[in-house]
Design a protein around this motif. Structure first.
Motif, PDB file in Angstrom:
ATOM      1  N   ASN A 232       0.809  -1.059  -0.097  1.00 33.40           N
ATOM      2  CA  ASN A 232      -0.312  -0.242   0.249  1.00 33.40           C
ATOM      3  C   ASN A 232       0.658   0.859  -0.209  1.00 33.40           C
ATOM      4  OD1 ASN A 232      -2.688  -0.697   0.732  1.00 33.40           O
ATOM      5  ND2 ASN A 232      -2.121  -2.394   1.598  1.00 33.40           N
ATOM      6  N   ALA A 233       2.109   0.608   0.021  1.00 33.14           N
ATOM      7  CA  ALA A 233       3.104   2.402   0.168  1.00 33.14           C
ATOM      8  C   ALA A 233       2.954   3.312  -1.680  1.00 33.14           C
ATOM      9  CB  ALA A 233       4.751   1.903   0.169  1.00 33.14           C
ATOM     10  N   ALA A 234       2.842   4.497  -0.958  1.00 33.40           N
ATOM     11  CA  ALA A 234       2.914   4.950  -1.849  1.00 33.40           C
ATOM     12  C   ALA A 234       4.152   4.964  -2.870  1.00 33.40           C
ATOM     13  CB  ALA A 234       2.882   6.383  -1.327  1.00 33.40           C
ATOM     14  N   ALA A 235       4.616   5.799  -4.714  1.00 37.07           N
ATOM     15  CA  ALA A 235       5.603   5.343  -4.804  1.00 37.07           C
ATOM     16  C   ALA A 235       7.000   6.285  -4.162  1.00 37.07           C
ATOM     17  CB  ALA A 235       5.750   6.444  -6.351  1.00 37.07           C
ATOM     18  N   ALA A 236       6.648   7.275  -3.507  1.00 34.63           N
ATOM     19  CA  ALA A 236       8.175   7.703  -2.748  1.00 34.63           C
ATOM     20  C   ALA A 236       7.854   6.853  -1.666  1.00 34.63           C
ATOM     21  CB  ALA A 236       6.987   9.622  -2.136  1.00 34.63           C
ATOM     22  N   GLN A 237       7.146   6.240  -1.532  1.00 37.20           N
ATOM     23  CA  GLN A 237       7.961   5.441   0.002  1.00 37.20           C
ATOM     24  C   GLN A 237       7.991   4.021  -0.138  1.00 37.20           C
ATOM     25  OE1 GLN A 237       4.626   7.534   0.310  1.00 37.20           O
ATOM     26  NE2 GLN A 237       6.378   8.887   1.078  1.00 37.20           N
ATOM     27  N   ALA A 238       7.509   3.490  -1.583  1.00 37.38           N
ATOM     28  CA  ALA A 238       7.101   1.751  -2.211  1.00 37.38           C
ATOM     29  C   ALA A 238       9.436   1.330  -1.674  1.00 37.38           C
ATOM     30  CB  ALA A 238       7.605   2.313  -3.791  1.00 37.38           C
ATOM     31  N   GLY A 239      10.414   2.121  -2.216  1.00 31.18           N
ATOM     32  CA  GLY A 239      11.477   1.814  -1.486  1.00 31.18           C
ATOM     33  C   GLY A 239      12.266   1.260  -0.379  1.00 31.18           C
ATOM     34  N   GLN A 240      11.428   2.732   0.391  1.00 31.81           N
ATOM     35  CA  GLN A 240      12.098   1.370   2.172  1.00 31.81           C
ATOM     36  C   GLN A 240      10.749   1.032   2.502  1.00 31.81           C
ATOM     37  OE1 GLN A 240      14.448   2.806   3.324  1.00 31.81           O
ATOM     38  NE2 GLN A 240      13.403   2.579   5.524  1.00 31.81           N
ATOM     39  N   ALA A 241       9.639   0.510   2.012  1.00 34.32           N
ATOM     40  CA  ALA A 241       8.432  -0.198   2.712  1.00 34.32           C
ATOM     41  C   ALA A 241       9.138  -1.395   2.054  1.00 34.32           C
ATOM     42  CB  ALA A 241       7.211   0.218   2.229  1.00 34.32           C
ATOM     43  N   SER A 242       9.461  -1.294   0.567  1.00 35.85           N
ATOM     44  CA  SER A 242      10.362  -2.761   0.744  1.00 35.85           C
ATOM     45  C   SER A 242      11.855  -2.849   1.146  1.00 35.85           C
ATOM     46  CB  SER A 242      10.562  -2.681  -0.995  1.00 35.85           C
ATOM     47  OG  SER A 242       9.737  -2.273  -1.585  1.00 35.85           O
ATOM     48  N   VAL A 243      12.696  -1.848   1.855  1.00 35.67           N
ATOM     49  CA  VAL A 243      13.537  -2.407   2.645  1.00 35.67           C
ATOM     50  C   VAL A 243      12.866  -3.101   3.554  1.00 35.67           C
ATOM     51  CG1 VAL A 243      15.239  -1.142   3.864  1.00 35.67           C
ATOM     52  CG2 VAL A 243      15.102  -0.931   1.994  1.00 35.67           C
ATOM     53  N   ARG A 244      12.005  -2.486   4.649  1.00 35.46           N
ATOM     54  CA  ARG A 244      11.404  -3.156   5.812  1.00 35.46           C
ATOM     55  C   ARG A 244      10.551  -3.912   5.643  1.00 35.46           C
ATOM     56  NH1 ARG A 244      14.324   0.382   8.691  1.00 35.46           N
ATOM     57  NH2 ARG A 244      13.059   2.175   8.765  1.00 35.46           N
ATOM     58  N   LEU A 245      10.333  -4.398   4.451  1.00 35.78           N
ATOM     59  CA  LEU A 245       9.388  -6.369   4.504  1.00 35.78           C
ATOM     60  C   LEU A 245      10.783  -7.165   4.505  1.00 35.78           C
ATOM     61  CD1 LEU A 245       7.020  -7.921   3.700  1.00 35.78           C
ATOM     62  CD2 LEU A 245       7.609  -7.353   1.351  1.00 35.78           C
ATOM     63  N   GLY A 278      14.139  -4.920  -5.064  1.00 33.98           N
ATOM     64  CA  GLY A 278      13.368  -3.593  -4.933  1.00 33.98           C
ATOM     65  C   GLY A 278      13.120  -2.260  -4.032  1.00 33.98           C
ATOM     66  N   GLY A 279      13.614  -2.701  -2.823  1.00 37.44           N
ATOM     67  CA  GLY A 279      14.082  -1.448  -2.081  1.00 37.44           C
ATOM     68  C   GLY A 279      15.798  -0.922  -2.208  1.00 37.44           C
ATOM     69  N   GLY A 280      16.666  -1.548  -2.693  1.00 34.26           N
ATOM     70  CA  GLY A 280      17.968  -1.024  -3.274  1.00 34.26           C
ATOM     71  C   GLY A 280      18.838  -0.365  -2.499  1.00 34.26           C
ATOM     72  N   ASP A 281      18.191  -1.057  -1.206  1.00 32.39           N
ATOM     73  CA  ASP A 281      19.822  -0.881   0.264  1.00 32.39           C
ATOM     74  C   ASP A 281      20.398  -1.835  -0.276  1.00 32.39           C
ATOM     75  OD1 ASP A 281      20.828  -1.335   2.313  1.00 32.39           O
ATOM     76  OD2 ASP A 281      19.990   0.344   3.559  1.00 32.39           O
ATOM     77  N   PRO A 282      22.000  -1.845  -0.172  1.00 30.93           N
ATOM     78  CA  PRO A 282      22.901  -3.034  -0.817  1.00 30.93           C
ATOM     79  C   PRO A 282      23.190  -3.620   0.148  1.00 30.93           C
ATOM     80  CG  PRO A 282      23.612  -0.507  -1.884  1.00 30.93           C
ATOM     81  CD  PRO A 282      22.650  -0.387  -0.687  1.00 30.93           C
ATOM     82  N   ILE A 283      23.191  -3.250   1.297  1.00 32.63           N
ATOM     83  CA  ILE A 283      22.927  -3.815   2.649  1.00 32.63           C
ATOM     84  C   ILE A 283      22.162  -4.727   3.026  1.00 32.63           C
ATOM     85  CG2 ILE A 283      23.786  -3.672   4.907  1.00 32.63           C
ATOM     86  CD1 ILE A 283      25.412  -1.149   4.733  1.00 32.63           C
ATOM     87  N   VAL A 284      20.651  -4.550   2.993  1.00 36.21           N
ATOM     88  CA  VAL A 284      20.156  -5.307   3.124  1.00 36.21           C
ATOM     89  C   VAL A 284      20.108  -6.229   2.207  1.00 36.21           C
ATOM     90  CG1 VAL A 284      17.423  -5.253   3.399  1.00 36.21           C
ATOM     91  CG2 VAL A 284      18.619  -3.088   4.558  1.00 36.21           C
ATOM     92  N   THR A 285      20.234  -5.881   0.945  1.00 37.59           N
ATOM     93  CA  THR A 285      19.926  -7.082  -0.210  1.00 37.59           C
ATOM     94  C   THR A 285      20.837  -8.088   0.416  1.00 37.59           C
ATOM     95  OG1 THR A 285      19.730  -5.407  -1.963  1.00 37.59           O
ATOM     96  CG2 THR A 285      20.767  -7.668  -2.938  1.00 37.59           C
ATOM     97  N   ALA A 286      22.692  -7.658   0.718  1.00 33.59           N
ATOM     98  CA  ALA A 286      23.794  -8.666   0.881  1.00 33.59           C
ATOM     99  C   ALA A 286      23.260  -9.505   1.991  1.00 33.59           C
ATOM    100  CB  ALA A 286      25.116  -7.517   1.329  1.00 33.59           C
TER     101      ALA A 286
END
Length: 483
Positions: A232-245, A278-286
């Protein structure tokens, strides 16, 4: 003396002739390390097979060749026949003086060895079922998975046969299972980012404190809320919401791996990696990739696991340039996992080379936060790598150099107790192994109650204690449900 922490009395005392672990307001525990059990446990009503024909060394050599041909580690082979890796190692090294028919039949069946090659006659009694039950597709590592799942059924919402359906009036507040969340049978409402981050942190804190049942109770609702927030995240918050997920699914994967629910861990690791991309955070991806590699390793895909975790390290380096301490710390952790994986593949040189590189990276990173791998954690990795490679003497030497009270995270201290206890047992020092096990119980009780390494070691010590010298081992077995 602080509750919940094991007090260290010095490495010279710990691994010398008489060593002491002094734990949480309890009496001193003395380890007498030079005494070794001179008798092996024998199963009732079974005939003892003397070693001369064939000789113990010949049987050991045959077992080692058969295990290597099957591509099994000592731990995996032990799971097939219901014995610890340390016991299997002693047998392969020809240190077993006599054998029971039941033991040899188990080994023959597990490895596909003709019974007569092990000196068995055609009239040998049928093999008894091992004490270990392995669920399909899961690595049980010596523990009883069905019992462990039953113990946590109320918390995880899982049973051996499938999902527990919640009462109709409680379904909205209490998701029955993690499966319900993954397959969309349970949903929740989105949360503000700060509130969701706090819930993830609380669950992660429970896991790091070895409060596994508490973390398990939090997880289904947390995952549902993280899913709802991301969807349900708006486009501007979608990346951060994906990081939390991704972070929520990473915690779930860590817990499921601890509890050896490898099948469900596959699903949560996949969700974590997809969300991390989807979140684009390299450390979370790692981190998500690290856990995915662990799942692969657990499912016997060690080569794929090794490639995946090394690719993750390379990707992290190329995307970030390792310019920040957090990035360097995560890079070092990936190399440490690759080192352990190499040890599982019996690639000794690669394991130690990678661990050395991990140690260099960890030193360069310095102190970032309490979640990062430290040089002390790397010292525990040395114990792990040596033990997995079957070098129990070196593992004990590495353990001697570590002060566990300086390991801040209970979950990481639990790893120290695990590796130390198993290494001591592998060296033929059951008293010392038992006292390390007791120290682990006092320091991190849920680690011993729910984890298969502790259950398997307790069973092994109890079986071998034919003289009753390990005072309290049967009490421990009753406490953790393996008596």
């Amino acid at each position: 003396m602080r509750t919940g922490r094991v007090q260290w009395t010095g490495s010279r005392q710990l691994f010398g002739d008489r060593a002491v672990w002094n734990a949480t307001g309890l009496q001193e525990l003395q380890l007498i390390s030079h005494h070794r059990s001179t008798r092996r446990g024998e199963e009732a009503a079974l005939t003892t097979v003397p070693s001369p024909a064939p000789a113990a060394a010949e049987i050991g050599s045959l077992l080692r060749r058969a295990r290597s041909a099957a591509g099994l580690t000592l731990e995996e082979a032990g799971q097939l026949v219901g014995y610890s890796a340390a016991t299997m190692s002693r047998w392969e090294n020809g240190r077993r003086r006599d054998w029971t028919v039941n033991e040899l039949l188990r080994l023959a069946e597990a490895y596909g060895i003709p019974p007569n090659h092990l000196g068995l006659a055609a009239s040998s009694p049928p093999v008894a079922q091992p004490t270990v039950r392995v669920s399909p597709g899961a690595d049980n590592s010596g523990g009883d998975w069905m019992r462990r799942r039953d113990l946590l059924a109320g918390a995880l919402g899982l049973t051996a046969s499938g999902a527990l359906a919640p009462p109709a009036d409680a379904a909205a507040d209490n998701p029955a299972t993690i499966e319900d969340v993954i397959f969309g049978r349970f949903t929740s409402t989105p949360l503000p980012d700060q509130q969701l981050a706090a819930k993830i942190a609380a669950t992660r804190a429970d896991f790091r404190a070895c409060r596994y049942s508490q973390a398990a109770r939090r997880l289904p609702r947390l995952l549902a809320q993280a899913e709802a927030t991301a969807h349900n995240a708006a486009a501007a918050q979608a990346g951060q919401a994906s990081v939390r997920l991704a972070q929520a699914y990473c915690v779930a994967t860590q817990l499921l791996l601890k509890l050896y629910d490898d099948g469900m861990a596959c699903a949560t690791a996949d969700r974590a990696t997809q969300a991390a991309r989807g979140g684009g955070d390299p450390i979370v991806t790692a981190e998500a990739t690290r856990l995915a590699a662990t799942v692969l390793r657990r499912n016997q895909h060690r080569d794929s696991a090794q490639r995946l975790v090394l690719q993750a390290a390379q990707q992290l380096g190329s995307e970030t340039g390792l310019a920040k301490p957090r990035e360097v710390a995560k890079y070092g952790e990936l190399l440490a996992v690759a080192a352990y994986t190499a040890a599982m593949r019996d690639d000794r040189d690669t394991a130690w080379t990678l661990l050395g590189e991990a140690e260099d990276a960890t030193r360069r990173a310095g102190t970032v936060d309490d979640s990062q791998l430290t040089t002390l954690d790397l010292a525990v990795y040395k114990i792990s790598v040596a033990r997995v490679l079957g070098d129990f003497g070196s593992a004990v030497d590495y353990a001697r150099q570590v002060d566990p009270t300086k390991i801040a995270s209970p979950e990481r201290r639990a790893r120290y107790w695990e590796d130390t206890a198993l290494a001591l047992h592998g060296r033929g020092r059951p008293e010392a192994a038992f006292q390390a096990l007791l120290a682990a119980e006092r320091d991190t009780p849920q680690e011993v109650r729910y984890r298969p390494w502790a259950q398997g070691l307790t069973q092994d010590l109890m079986t071998a204690d034919t003289r009753g010298t390990l005072v309290g081992v049967r009490d421990l077995a009753r406490r953790i449900g393996v008596a």
